[in-house]
Design a protein around this motif. Structure first.
Motif, PDB file in Angstrom:
ATOM      1  N   ASP A 134      18.338  75.446  -6.843  1.00 38.26           N
ATOM      2  CA  ASP A 134      18.437  74.009  -6.200  1.00 38.26           C
ATOM      3  C   ASP A 134      19.874  74.147  -6.218  1.00 38.26           C
ATOM      4  OD1 ASP A 134      19.984  74.810  -8.680  1.00 38.26           O
ATOM      5  OD2 ASP A 134      19.542  72.083  -9.303  1.00 38.26           O
ATOM      6  N   ARG A 135      21.114  75.392  -5.447  1.00 36.46           N
ATOM      7  CA  ARG A 135      21.394  75.337  -4.963  1.00 36.46           C
ATOM      8  C   ARG A 135      22.047  75.913  -4.032  1.00 36.46           C
ATOM      9  NH1 ARG A 135      25.907  73.171  -7.366  1.00 36.46           N
ATOM     10  NH2 ARG A 135      27.170  74.224  -6.292  1.00 36.46           N
ATOM     11  N   TYR A 136      22.936  76.300  -2.571  1.00 33.99           N
ATOM     12  CA  TYR A 136      23.469  76.741  -1.822  1.00 33.99           C
ATOM     13  C   TYR A 136      24.660  77.040  -1.193  1.00 33.99           C
ATOM     14  CZ  TYR A 136      18.536  74.365  -0.976  1.00 33.99           C
ATOM     15  OH  TYR A 136      16.973  73.916  -1.041  1.00 33.99           O
ATOM     16  N   ASN A 137      24.734  78.456  -0.728  1.00 32.55           N
ATOM     17  CA  ASN A 137      25.888  79.226  -0.598  1.00 32.55           C
ATOM     18  C   ASN A 137      25.894  78.282   1.180  1.00 32.55           C
ATOM     19  OD1 ASN A 137      26.423  80.573  -2.659  1.00 32.55           O
ATOM     20  ND2 ASN A 137      24.694  81.874  -2.000  1.00 32.55           N
ATOM     21  N   ILE A 138      26.715  78.359   1.199  1.00 32.10           N
ATOM     22  CA  ILE A 138      27.343  77.883   3.045  1.00 32.10           C
ATOM     23  C   ILE A 138      28.504  78.771   3.462  1.00 32.10           C
ATOM     24  CG2 ILE A 138      27.903  76.334   4.404  1.00 32.10           C
ATOM     25  CD1 ILE A 138      26.157  74.672   2.389  1.00 32.10           C
ATOM     26  N   PHE A 139      28.524  79.723   4.365  1.00 32.14           N
ATOM     27  CA  PHE A 139      28.620  80.802   5.053  1.00 32.14           C
ATOM     28  C   PHE A 139      29.326  79.118   6.426  1.00 32.14           C
ATOM     29  CE2 PHE A 139      25.902  83.208   2.435  1.00 32.14           C
ATOM     30  CZ  PHE A 139      26.719  84.092   1.896  1.00 32.14           C
ATOM     31  N   LEU A 140      30.572  80.099   6.988  1.00 32.34           N
ATOM     32  CA  LEU A 140      31.310  79.631   7.899  1.00 32.34           C
ATOM     33  C   LEU A 140      32.026  80.773   8.652  1.00 32.34           C
ATOM     34  CD1 LEU A 140      33.415  77.352   5.689  1.00 32.34           C
ATOM     35  CD2 LEU A 140      31.394  76.874   6.656  1.00 32.34           C
ATOM     36  N   ASP A 141      31.567  80.441   9.936  1.00 35.53           N
ATOM     37  CA  ASP A 141      32.357  80.576  11.411  1.00 35.53           C
ATOM     38  C   ASP A 141      34.237  80.499  12.073  1.00 35.53           C
ATOM     39  OD1 ASP A 141      32.589  82.618  13.485  1.00 35.53           O
ATOM     40  OD2 ASP A 141      30.514  82.202  13.958  1.00 35.53           O
ATOM     41  N   ASP A 142      34.884  80.821  12.025  1.00 35.74           N
ATOM     42  CA  ASP A 142      36.015  80.764  12.480  1.00 35.74           C
ATOM     43  C   ASP A 142      36.521  81.007  13.229  1.00 35.74           C
ATOM     44  OD1 ASP A 142      36.705  83.189  12.091  1.00 35.74           O
ATOM     45  OD2 ASP A 142      38.455  82.321  10.396  1.00 35.74           O
ATOM     46  N   GLY A 143      35.283  81.571  14.448  1.00 33.23           N
ATOM     47  CA  GLY A 143      35.498  81.827  15.597  1.00 33.23           C
ATOM     48  C   GLY A 143      35.465  83.951  15.820  1.00 33.23           C
ATOM     49  N   GLN A 144      36.365  84.077  14.451  1.00 30.11           N
ATOM     50  CA  GLN A 144      36.340  85.494  14.962  1.00 30.11           C
ATOM     51  C   GLN A 144      35.416  86.496  13.538  1.00 30.11           C
ATOM     52  OE1 GLN A 144      40.256  85.794  13.210  1.00 30.11           O
ATOM     53  NE2 GLN A 144      41.231  85.447  15.289  1.00 30.11           N
ATOM     54  N   LYS A 145      35.322  85.639  12.558  1.00 28.35           N
ATOM     55  CA  LYS A 145      34.231  86.017  11.922  1.00 28.35           C
ATOM     56  C   LYS A 145      33.260  85.621  10.987  1.00 28.35           C
ATOM     57  CE  LYS A 145      37.446  87.350   8.380  1.00 28.35           C
ATOM     58  NZ  LYS A 145      37.905  88.020   7.672  1.00 28.35           N
ATOM     59  N   GLU A 146      31.783  86.283   9.992  1.00 28.49           N
ATOM     60  CA  GLU A 146      31.672  84.724   9.315  1.00 28.49           C
ATOM     61  C   GLU A 146      32.721  85.605   8.152  1.00 28.49           C
ATOM     62  OE1 GLU A 146      26.666  84.227   8.352  1.00 28.49           O
ATOM     63  OE2 GLU A 146      27.752  86.451   7.232  1.00 28.49           O
ATOM     64  N   THR A 147      32.082  84.439   6.925  1.00 27.36           N
ATOM     65  CA  THR A 147      33.008  84.460   5.603  1.00 27.36           C
ATOM     66  C   THR A 147      32.277  83.379   4.708  1.00 27.36           C
ATOM     67  OG1 THR A 147      34.646  83.019   5.910  1.00 27.36           O
ATOM     68  CG2 THR A 147      35.114  84.954   6.476  1.00 27.36           C
ATOM     69  N   TYR A 148      32.462  83.370   3.556  1.00 25.41           N
ATOM     70  CA  TYR A 148      32.099  82.932   2.785  1.00 25.41           C
ATOM     71  C   TYR A 148      33.013  81.388   2.446  1.00 25.41           C
ATOM     72  CZ  TYR A 148      30.755  80.430  -1.865  1.00 25.41           C
ATOM     73  OH  TYR A 148      30.493  79.687  -2.951  1.00 25.41           O
ATOM     74  N   GLY A 149      31.871  80.052   2.703  1.00 22.48           N
ATOM     75  CA  GLY A 149      32.486  78.682   2.286  1.00 22.48           C
ATOM     76  C   GLY A 149      32.828  78.476   1.052  1.00 22.48           C
ATOM     77  N   PHE A 150      31.474  77.947   0.500  1.00 25.69           N
ATOM     78  CA  PHE A 150      31.517  77.437  -0.674  1.00 25.69           C
ATOM     79  C   PHE A 150      30.176  77.267  -0.851  1.00 25.69           C
ATOM     80  CE2 PHE A 150      32.528  74.388   3.187  1.00 25.69           C
ATOM     81  CZ  PHE A 150      31.012  73.219   2.402  1.00 25.69           C
ATOM     82  N   SER A 151      30.231  76.829  -1.748  1.00 27.99           N
ATOM     83  CA  SER A 151      28.098  76.272  -2.267  1.00 27.99           C
ATOM     84  C   SER A 151      27.605  74.826  -2.573  1.00 27.99           C
ATOM     85  CB  SER A 151      27.649  77.225  -3.423  1.00 27.99           C
ATOM     86  OG  SER A 151      28.171  76.961  -5.214  1.00 27.99           O
ATOM     87  N   VAL A 152      26.880  74.298  -2.693  1.00 26.57           N
ATOM     88  CA  VAL A 152      26.262  72.528  -3.205  1.00 26.57           C
ATOM     89  C   VAL A 152      25.095  72.470  -3.611  1.00 26.57           C
ATOM     90  CG1 VAL A 152      28.224  71.696  -1.283  1.00 26.57           C
ATOM     91  CG2 VAL A 152      25.798  72.687  -0.317  1.00 26.57           C
ATOM     92  N   HIS A 153      24.878  71.301  -4.485  1.00 27.57           N
ATOM     93  CA  HIS A 153      23.352  71.225  -5.173  1.00 27.57           C
ATOM     94  C   HIS A 153      22.951  70.461  -3.798  1.00 27.57           C
ATOM     95  CE1 HIS A 153      20.972  69.072  -6.692  1.00 27.57           C
ATOM     96  NE2 HIS A 153      21.079  69.825  -7.536  1.00 27.57           N
ATOM     97  N   GLU A 154      21.710  70.827  -3.783  1.00 24.95           N
ATOM     98  CA  GLU A 154      21.018  69.938  -2.751  1.00 24.95           C
ATOM     99  C   GLU A 154      20.893  69.020  -2.681  1.00 24.95           C
ATOM    100  OE1 GLU A 154      15.505  70.684  -2.465  1.00 24.95           O
ATOM    101  OE2 GLU A 154      16.561  70.170  -4.740  1.00 24.95           O
ATOM    102  N   SER A 155      21.316  67.734  -3.183  1.00 24.64           N
ATOM    103  CA  SER A 155      21.833  66.333  -3.155  1.00 24.64           C
ATOM    104  C   SER A 155      22.919  66.744  -1.863  1.00 24.64           C
ATOM    105  CB  SER A 155      21.593  65.748  -4.343  1.00 24.64           C
ATOM    106  OG  SER A 155      23.024  66.552  -5.249  1.00 24.64           O
ATOM    107  N   VAL A 156      23.474  67.125  -2.124  1.00 20.43           N
ATOM    108  CA  VAL A 156      24.684  67.288  -1.578  1.00 20.43           C
ATOM    109  C   VAL A 156      24.426  67.507   0.195  1.00 20.43           C
ATOM    110  CG1 VAL A 156      26.881  68.071  -0.855  1.00 20.43           C
ATOM    111  CG2 VAL A 156      26.709  67.196  -3.304  1.00 20.43           C
ATOM    112  N   LEU A 157      23.959  69.227  -0.234  1.00 19.67           N
ATOM    113  CA  LEU A 157      23.655  69.209   0.995  1.00 19.67           C
ATOM    114  C   LEU A 157      22.621  68.025   1.633  1.00 19.67           C
ATOM    115  CD1 LEU A 157      22.385  72.069   2.553  1.00 19.67           C
ATOM    116  CD2 LEU A 157      20.462  72.208   1.900  1.00 19.67           C
ATOM    117  N   VAL A 158      21.542  67.670   1.704  1.00 26.66           N
ATOM    118  CA  VAL A 158      20.386  66.631   1.603  1.00 26.66           C
ATOM    119  C   VAL A 158      21.461  65.025   2.111  1.00 26.66           C
ATOM    120  CG1 VAL A 158      18.332  65.089   1.591  1.00 26.66           C
ATOM    121  CG2 VAL A 158      18.225  66.794   0.809  1.00 26.66           C
ATOM    122  N   GLU A 159      21.927  65.430   1.470  1.00 27.68           N
ATOM    123  CA  GLU A 159      23.081  63.854   1.756  1.00 27.68           C
ATOM    124  C   GLU A 159      24.124  63.797   3.319  1.00 27.68           C
ATOM    125  OE1 GLU A 159      26.584  60.800  -0.555  1.00 27.68           O
ATOM    126  OE2 GLU A 159      25.527  62.689  -0.770  1.00 27.68           O
TER     127      GLU A 159
END
Length: 270
Positions: free
Chosen positions: A15-40
């Motif tokens: 029920d938790r999701y990892n969010i990966f981010l791209d800053d224009g140069q490379k992909e990095t792990y950003g943070f994780s959120v619960h499913e409710s936050v993801l949906v909201e």
């Protein structure tokens, strides 16, 4: 501004999701959120996130983690409001989050100190030998308000207190057989009061036990105590001094003068 490059489900917590981010140069792990936050917030790949939005997401997820901790803490048994607050504080939850969590729990009917106090007293009445005074003190230590605690122990009737106190006193008497009857009664009364029973209940129990005095047991107790005292004092004392010392010591232990004199005549004059 960063862009979401990937969203993956955690292996151990689906029920938790990892969010990966791209800053224009490379992909990095950003943070994780619960499913409710993801949906909201309708998080999805290629969505752009501002610093302010990421701060909001992380803060909401932190709140959800703390709220889940509180729910888990409540899953074992009922808790007082103060117990929940103390638990969250030990988990280093922000004060603002603690207040919000308590409001949410209360709105869902998950915190009720009166209900807790009533259930606590009922359970202790059936599983312990404690009187209402001690139960009230335990409730206060758990953060229950004085009025609620006092009302909860009110369900402990006089008859229930008397029966419980009498059983406790009867059990304790078996361990005080070598003492004088009056010393036993004094000790029993102190024990009952320490266990949280009222002075009235303790007095009534002792009054009933007073009718059970066994003269043979009292004499045996005096002999046991007297022989110990004789062995202790006759090394340095004799005659009048020894008699006087024995009388004083045995009298302080609660034996009657008649029985003391009988013992002294038997041991010193016989």
């Amino acid at each position: 501004m960063a862009k979401i490059s990937r969203i993956t489900t955690q292996k151990k917590h689906t029920d938790r999701y990892n969010i990966f981010l791209d800053d224009g140069q490379k992909e990095t792990y950003g943070f994780s959120v619960h499913e409710s936050v993801l949906v909201e917030h309708r998080l999805h790949k290629d969505m752009e996130l501002s610093e302010a939005l990421m701060t909001t997401l992380i803060k909401q997820d932190t709140f959800h983690k703390a709220y889940s901790l509180a729910i888990h803490y409540l899953s074992y048994r009922m808790r007082t409001k103060q117990e929940i607050r103390d638990y969250l504080a030990r988990k280093e939850t922000d004060d603002d989050h603690i207040d919000a969590i308590m409001e949410k729990l209360e709105s869902h009917g998950l915190t009720d100190d009166k209900q807790f106090a009533d259930a606590f007293v009922r359970t202790r009445m059936n599983t312990s030998n404690k009187g209402p005074g001690l139960l009230r003190q335990e409730l206060l230590e758990k953060g229950v308000e004085g009025a609620i605690a006092l009302d909860a122990v009110g369900q402990y009737t006089y008859e229930q207190q008397f029966d419980k106190a009498m059983k406790l006193a009867t059990k304790k008497r078996k361990t005080t057989g070598s003492k004088s009857f009056s010393s036993q009664l004094l000790q029993l009364k102190g024990t009952l009061i320490q266990k949280g029973f009222s002075h009235d209940v303790a007095h009534d129990v002792i009054s009933e036990i007073q009718d059970d005095k066994d003269d043979d047991a009292e004499w045996q107790a005096l002999v046991t105590q007297g022989e110990k005292l004789l062995n202790k004092h006759r090394i340095k004392l004799d005659g009048f001094a020894l008699r006087n010392k024995m009388k004083e010591a045995l009298y302080r232990k609660g034996f009657t003068i008649d029985m003391i004199n009988q013992f002294i005549e038997q041991e010193l004059d016989g």
